[in-house]
Write a protein that holds these residues in place. Structure first.
Motif, short mmCIF file in Angstrom:
data_model
loop_
_atom_site.label_atom_id
_atom_site.label_comp_id
_atom_site.label_asym_id
_atom_site.label_seq_id
_atom_site.Cartn_x
_atom_site.Cartn_y
_atom_site.Cartn_z
N ASP A 1 -3.76 -6.26 -1.45
CA ASP A 1 -3.85 -7.00 -0.19
C ASP A 1 -4.37 -8.42 -0.41
O ASP A 1 -3.85 -9.38 0.16
CB ASP A 1 -4.75 -6.28 0.81
CG ASP A 1 -4.07 -5.10 1.46
OD1 ASP A 1 -2.82 -4.99 1.36
OD2 ASP A 1 -4.78 -4.28 2.07
N ASP B 1 -5.80 -0.92 -3.55
CA ASP B 1 -5.21 -1.36 -2.29
C ASP B 1 -5.77 -2.72 -1.85
O ASP B 1 -5.02 -3.59 -1.40
CB ASP B 1 -5.46 -0.33 -1.18
CG ASP B 1 -4.61 0.91 -1.35
OD1 ASP B 1 -3.60 0.85 -2.10
OD2 ASP B 1 -4.94 1.95 -0.75
N GLY C 1 0.51 1.17 -3.87
CA GLY C 1 -0.93 1.34 -3.66
C GLY C 1 -1.44 2.61 -4.32
O GLY C 1 -0.72 3.32 -5.02
N LYS D 1 0.82 -1.21 0.00
CA LYS D 1 0.00 0.00 0.00
C LYS D 1 0.85 1.26 0.00
O LYS D 1 0.52 2.24 -0.65
CB LYS D 1 -0.95 -0.02 1.20
CG LYS D 1 -2.09 -0.98 1.06
CD LYS D 1 -3.08 -0.87 2.18
CE LYS D 1 -2.63 -1.46 3.47
NZ LYS D 1 -2.37 -2.87 3.52
#
Length: 182
Positions: A135, A131, A88, A84
């Motif tokens: 993840d 993001d 990100g 991130k």
């Protein structure tokens, strides 16, 4: 000066022979020189040793597979904590802008040329929340590598999934050239 004679030769064949099983059902002919040497080696060693079947590398496979799984686990754990901030939506080099510029370079199409330039599965996903995509990719890779590490079970499909997930994260990162070093 040493002569290349009996002192420099390889160890005798008796040391390289596999010891026969307690029943004497070895591959050698009974009464042969190799059978006598194997019997003498068994008697000198203090007992019969079970034969090792050729071509089994089970320990090497387990150690190598778990070592690769540990490397992937660490890599996906680092990716989960740093993606991130690095690639990100508000990172140093956002991968969304990078993929948009690659798409623009290839005239707005995601074709084979764009896929070969930046091979990633992110091309096929929705880019609205980058993001969470980053993840999720790292969490899937983390779970898969943890499964392989704990169980020691993997096939070509699982290892290819780990490779594709990590390749997807690596190929959307760019080279950071924020300053010049002199």
């Amino acid at each position: 000066m040493l002569s290349a004679g009996r002192d420099m030769a390889a160890p005798s064949a008796a040391l390289r022979q596999r010891r026969a099983a307690p029943g004497g059902g070895g591959p050698e002919a009974p009464g042969g020189a190799a059978a006598g040497a194997a019997a003498a080696a068994g008697a000198a060693g203090g007992g019969a040793v079970l034969p090792v079947s050729p071509g089994t590398f089970w320990l090497t496979r387990i150690v190598l597979l778990r070592a690769v799984a540990l490397l992937y686990l660490v890599a996906f754990l680092v990716a989960y904590h740093q993606n991130k901030q690095l690639i990100g939506e508000k990172g140093l080099l956002p991968c969304k802008l990078y993929l948009q510029s690659v798409k623009k370079y290839f005239k707005g199409k995601i074709n084979l040329d764009a896929l070969s330039y930046a091979p990633t599965i992110i091309w096929f996903l929705d880019w609205s929340d980058m993001d969470s995509i980053l993840d999720n990719i790292s969490l899937v890779g983390l779970a898969t590598s943890a499964f392989v590490l704990v169980t020691g079970c993997a096939n070509m499909v699982l290892m290819a999934v780990l490779w594709a997930l990590y390749l997807s994260l690596v190929n959307v990162g760019q080279i950071c050239a924020m300053g010049t070093w002199q």
